[in-house]
Design an enzyme around this catalytic site. Sequence first.
Site, PDB file in Angstrom:
ATOM      1  N   GLU A   1     -15.330  -1.158   3.973  1.00  0.00           N
ATOM      2  CA  GLU A   1     -15.798  -0.650   2.648  1.00  0.00           C
ATOM      3  C   GLU A   1     -15.401  -1.677   1.534  1.00  0.00           C
ATOM      4  OE1 GLU A   1     -16.400   3.989   3.612  1.00  0.00           O
ATOM      5  OE2 GLU A   1     -15.059   3.385   2.160  1.00  0.00           O
TER       6      GLU A   1
ATOM      7  N   CYS B   1     -12.249  -4.750  -4.978  1.00  0.00           N
ATOM      8  CA  CYS B   1     -11.273  -4.432  -3.893  1.00  0.00           C
ATOM      9  C   CYS B   1     -11.953  -4.576  -2.615  1.00  0.00           C
ATOM     10  CB  CYS B   1     -11.231  -2.933  -4.305  1.00  0.00           C
ATOM     11  SG  CYS B   1     -10.020  -2.377  -3.142  1.00  0.00           S
TER      12      CYS B   1
ATOM     13  N   CYS C   1      -6.452   0.307   9.731  1.00  0.00           N
ATOM     14  CA  CYS C   1      -5.295  -0.264   9.540  1.00  0.00           C
ATOM     15  C   CYS C   1      -4.366   0.314  10.239  1.00  0.00           C
ATOM     16  CB  CYS C   1      -4.961   0.417   8.258  1.00  0.00           C
ATOM     17  SG  CYS C   1      -3.324  -0.566   7.548  1.00  0.00           S
TER      18      CYS C   1
ATOM     19  N   CYS D   1       0.304   4.979   7.129  1.00  0.00           N
ATOM     20  CA  CYS D   1       0.618   5.650   5.932  1.00  0.00           C
ATOM     21  C   CYS D   1       0.239   7.137   5.952  1.00  0.00           C
ATOM     22  CB  CYS D   1       0.450   4.806   4.844  1.00  0.00           C
ATOM     23  SG  CYS D   1       1.245   2.997   4.791  1.00  0.00           S
TER      24      CYS D   1
ATOM     25  N   CYS E   1      -2.487   8.273   3.646  1.00  0.00           N
ATOM     26  CA  CYS E   1      -3.832   7.234   3.294  1.00  0.00           C
ATOM     27  C   CYS E   1      -5.009   7.501   4.292  1.00  0.00           C
ATOM     28  CB  CYS E   1      -3.461   5.956   3.421  1.00  0.00           C
ATOM     29  SG  CYS E   1      -4.490   4.694   3.425  1.00  0.00           S
TER      30      CYS E   1
ATOM     31  N   CYS F   1      -8.330   4.681  -4.383  1.00  0.00           N
ATOM     32  CA  CYS F   1      -7.191   4.055  -3.601  1.00  0.00           C
ATOM     33  C   CYS F   1      -7.000   5.045  -2.441  1.00  0.00           C
ATOM     34  CB  CYS F   1      -5.928   4.223  -4.169  1.00  0.00           C
ATOM     35  SG  CYS F   1      -5.983   3.015  -5.728  1.00  0.00           S
TER      36      CYS F   1
HETATM   37  N1  SAH Z   1      -2.031  -1.956   3.120  1.00  0.00           N
HETATM   38  C1  SAH Z   1      -2.024  -2.671   1.708  1.00  0.00           C
HETATM   39  C2  SAH Z   1      -3.266  -2.581   0.968  1.00  0.00           C
HETATM   40  C3  SAH Z   1      -4.216  -1.143   1.123  1.00  0.00           C
HETATM   41  S1  SAH Z   1      -3.783   0.116   0.071  1.00  0.00           S
HETATM   42  C4  SAH Z   1      -0.831  -1.610   1.217  1.00  0.00           C
HETATM   43  O1  SAH Z   1      -0.315  -0.732   1.703  1.00  0.00           O
HETATM   44  O2  SAH Z   1      -0.443  -2.238  -0.018  1.00  0.00           O
HETATM   45  C5  SAH Z   1      -3.890   0.036  -1.643  1.00  0.00           C
HETATM   46  C6  SAH Z   1      -2.805   0.885  -2.240  1.00  0.00           C
HETATM   47  O3  SAH Z   1      -3.660   2.044  -2.438  1.00  0.00           O
HETATM   48  C7  SAH Z   1      -1.626   1.355  -1.703  1.00  0.00           C
HETATM   49  O4  SAH Z   1      -0.731   1.160  -2.582  1.00  0.00           O
HETATM   50  C8  SAH Z   1      -1.724   2.200  -1.050  1.00  0.00           C
HETATM   51  O5  SAH Z   1      -0.446   2.855  -0.688  1.00  0.00           O
HETATM   52  C9  SAH Z   1      -2.352   3.307  -2.113  1.00  0.00           C
HETATM   53  N2  SAH Z   1      -2.962   4.387  -1.485  1.00  0.00           N
HETATM   54  C10 SAH Z   1      -3.301   4.680  -0.187  1.00  0.00           C
HETATM   55  N3  SAH Z   1      -3.693   6.092   0.024  1.00  0.00           N
HETATM   56  C11 SAH Z   1      -3.727   6.446  -1.168  1.00  0.00           C
HETATM   57  C12 SAH Z   1      -3.820   7.897  -1.801  1.00  0.00           C
HETATM   58  N4  SAH Z   1      -4.538   8.790  -0.884  1.00  0.00           N
HETATM   59  N5  SAH Z   1      -4.010   8.113  -3.008  1.00  0.00           N
HETATM   60  C13 SAH Z   1      -3.579   7.319  -3.840  1.00  0.00           C
HETATM   61  N6  SAH Z   1      -3.109   5.855  -3.364  1.00  0.00           N
HETATM   62  C14 SAH Z   1      -3.291   5.628  -2.082  1.00  0.00           C
END
Ligand code: SAH
Length: 364
Positions: free
Chosen positions: A104, A117, A124, A128, A131, A345
């Site tokens: 995406e 973006c 991934c 996390c 996410c 995000c």
């Molecule tokens: N892997 C990289 C880039 C992708 S995520 C990283 O971890 O930075 C881009 C941002 O969105 C990151 O800061 C991530 O932690 C945040 N993010 C992921 N899931 C989210 C969610 N459900 N709500 C808000 N932010 C989120």
Amino acid sequence: MTTGAGADSPADDHLPHLLGLDRAGLESLLDGWGESRFRAAQILQWIHARQVVDPAEMTNIGKGLRARLLAETSLQEPEIVADHLAGDGTRKWVLGLPDGNAIETVFIPEEDRGTLCVSSQVGCSLACSFCATGAQGLSRNLETHEIVSQIRIARRHLGLDAISNVVFMGMGEPLLNLRQVLPAIRLLLDDFAYGLSARRVTVSTAGVLPGLAQLGRETPVNLAISLHATRDEIRNELVPVNRHYPIAELLAACRAYPLPPRRRITFEYVMLDGINDADVHARELVRILQGIPALVNLIPFNPFQGAGYRRSSPVRIDAFRNIVLGSGMMTVTRKTRGEDIAAACGQLAGQVQNGRRSLPLRPA
Ligand code: SAH
């Protein structure tokens, strides 16, 4: 959409992808063909700046070289599987890859800029816990041409001037795929390709330290760190890679990062109700970031199906922000965009086949 050079050839898949070659890569291809290297800049200009889809249109390039590009390289792009427009103007493309995976890409229009973006991996591996991408595991790294195609496709739909900023904040951990991400960054910064200034390109990472050092050595783009917690016991749960690279080591690496003058490192901090959003966490955040030129970016949690967290209340987010701001640290609260099309995000899911959740800590 299948476009351009070699598209009709059954051997298309095995040809070098023209969209994945940065200037040095293109020069070495031309060298190997006994062609002049200065054609590289012209070819970059045609395929990136001017977006031609067929080498036949490259009128300042000799017929022989055009024919060779057509026969011996590929300009194939991923196929657009879906194109969603949110109420707030955010747009999301789902791009299908030849192996059945899908990624995406999201465009976020704002008054003073247009941010694309982009994804760097299919899924991934970092898992996390808050996410949606992390919940799926990793299928594979994206190739440079698949990263660059996201920008090319978006520009074709939005107009050549619509994208002013590119952020590596889509699916994947860019620092675990630097081999493919770095040439894409070089193309973003190349005046003959996309010509963006390094201040307008941001790589976001959960804190993969070997990759962080390499990024700093090789390119002056902006850095964003997904911090999300001030204590290891909380961050270990939210961002499991923290067990390998704990907060103190991560922040030491940030202090040592070769930051260009007048630049700040962005620290992303997702606001999770009752988990990391208390006043005491805000004060700890200020303390641990002391001495780092930092911008704190508070991100209200974006829910997705099966997520075990709730977003902090607006009152809580404001209180947290006021503590950090009160210490003199620059702080912004990220506006939630594109939620109605699952483009915010952490909501990007794509179609990830055979996702694995190991933690490969070295860049591939
Ligand atoms: N892997 C990289 C880039 C992708 S995520 C990283 O971890 O930075 C881009 C941002 O969105 C990151 O800061 C991530 O932690 C945040 N993010 C992921 N899931 C989210 C969610 N459900 N709500 C808000 N932010 C989120």
